[in-house]
Enzyme design. Structure first.
Site, short mmCIF file in Angstrom:
data_model
loop_
_atom_site.label_atom_id
_atom_site.label_comp_id
_atom_site.label_asym_id
_atom_site.label_seq_id
_atom_site.Cartn_x
_atom_site.Cartn_y
_atom_site.Cartn_z
N CYS A 7 0.86 -1.19 0.00
CA CYS A 7 0.00 0.00 0.00
C CYS A 7 0.89 1.23 0.00
CB CYS A 7 -0.98 -0.02 1.17
SG CYS A 7 -0.20 0.00 2.81
N ASN A 10 2.24 1.46 4.43
CA ASN A 10 2.52 0.17 5.09
C ASN A 10 2.21 0.23 6.60
OD1 ASN A 10 5.37 -2.08 5.63
ND2 ASN A 10 3.27 -2.60 5.16
N CYS A 12 -1.50 0.78 7.43
CA CYS A 12 -2.93 0.48 7.55
C CYS A 12 -3.34 -0.72 6.71
CB CYS A 12 -3.78 1.70 7.13
SG CYS A 12 -3.53 3.16 8.16
N ARG A 13 -3.43 -0.56 5.39
CA ARG A 13 -4.01 -1.62 4.55
C ARG A 13 -3.13 -2.84 4.40
NH1 ARG A 13 -5.14 2.29 -0.33
NH2 ARG A 13 -3.23 3.13 0.61
N SER A 14 -1.88 -2.67 3.94
CA SER A 14 -1.09 -3.87 3.64
C SER A 14 -0.70 -4.67 4.88
CB SER A 14 0.13 -3.55 2.76
OG SER A 14 1.03 -2.67 3.38
N ASP A 124 -8.31 3.78 1.19
CA ASP A 124 -7.37 4.20 2.22
C ASP A 124 -8.14 4.71 3.44
OD1 ASP A 124 -5.43 5.36 3.77
OD2 ASP A 124 -4.54 6.53 2.15
#
Ligand code: 4NP
Length: 156
Positions: A7, A10, A12-14, A124
């Site tokens: 993401c 690195n 939150c999402r990934s 996001d």
């Protein structure tokens, strides 16, 4: 097989997808012998643990992200990983900009593995509310389950 989730920051999402993938693979597909990692296309948060909102939301759903630390994507990741899965189109295009020509095919969108969601990108959550962090986990579970199914079929 080695799989990298990517993401922007690195945090939150990934890392959420990494935590979900580690747990679901451990529970449901240990025989596939998968190795997971995550990285960001940006360097803003290198060395940081995941966002506390991500850690809290994931823990409530059974995923422990607390030991993960952010790092930036490197060109060499295209040699070290078989699949590099982007959380959105912008990160995918930034990844492709540093990819060695021979390994461009290793990069794709994570949600390609979750066609039933009707979404191409994981939104996001960084500037949003708690619901955004819940949605990241929902999409992570859909995508990871699709990914595990796809790999299991390919290895049959
Ligand atoms: P991520 O979210 O890409 O899912 O880790 C973000 C984290 C940090 C920032 C943006 C997005 N930031 O601008 O610092």
């Amino acid at each position: 097989m080695r799989i990298l989730f990517v993401c922007l920051g690195n945090i939150c999402r990934s890392p959420t997808v990494e935590g979900v993938a580690r747990e679901l693979a451990r529970r449901e597909a240990p025989h596939l012998q998968l190795h997971f990692d995550s990285a960001g296309t940006a360097d803003y948060h290198v060395g940081d643990p995941p966002d506390t909102r991500s850690i809290r939301a994931a823990l409530a759903r059974g995923y422990d992200l607390s030991s993960l630390r952010a790092r930036q994507l490197q060109r060499d990741d295209f040699n070290r990983f078989d699949l590099l899965l982007a959380m959105d189109e912008e990160n995918l295009s930034n990844m492709l900009r540093i990819a060695p020509a021979s390994h461009v095919h290793r990069a794709r969108l994570f949600l390609d593995y979750a066609p039933g969601t009707g979404m191409a990108s994981v939104p996001d959550p960084y500037y949003g509310d708690a619901a955004g962090f819940e949605r990241v986990i929902d999409l992570a579970e859909h995508g990871v389950r699709g990914l595990l199914r796809d790999i299991a079929v390919a290895q049959r």
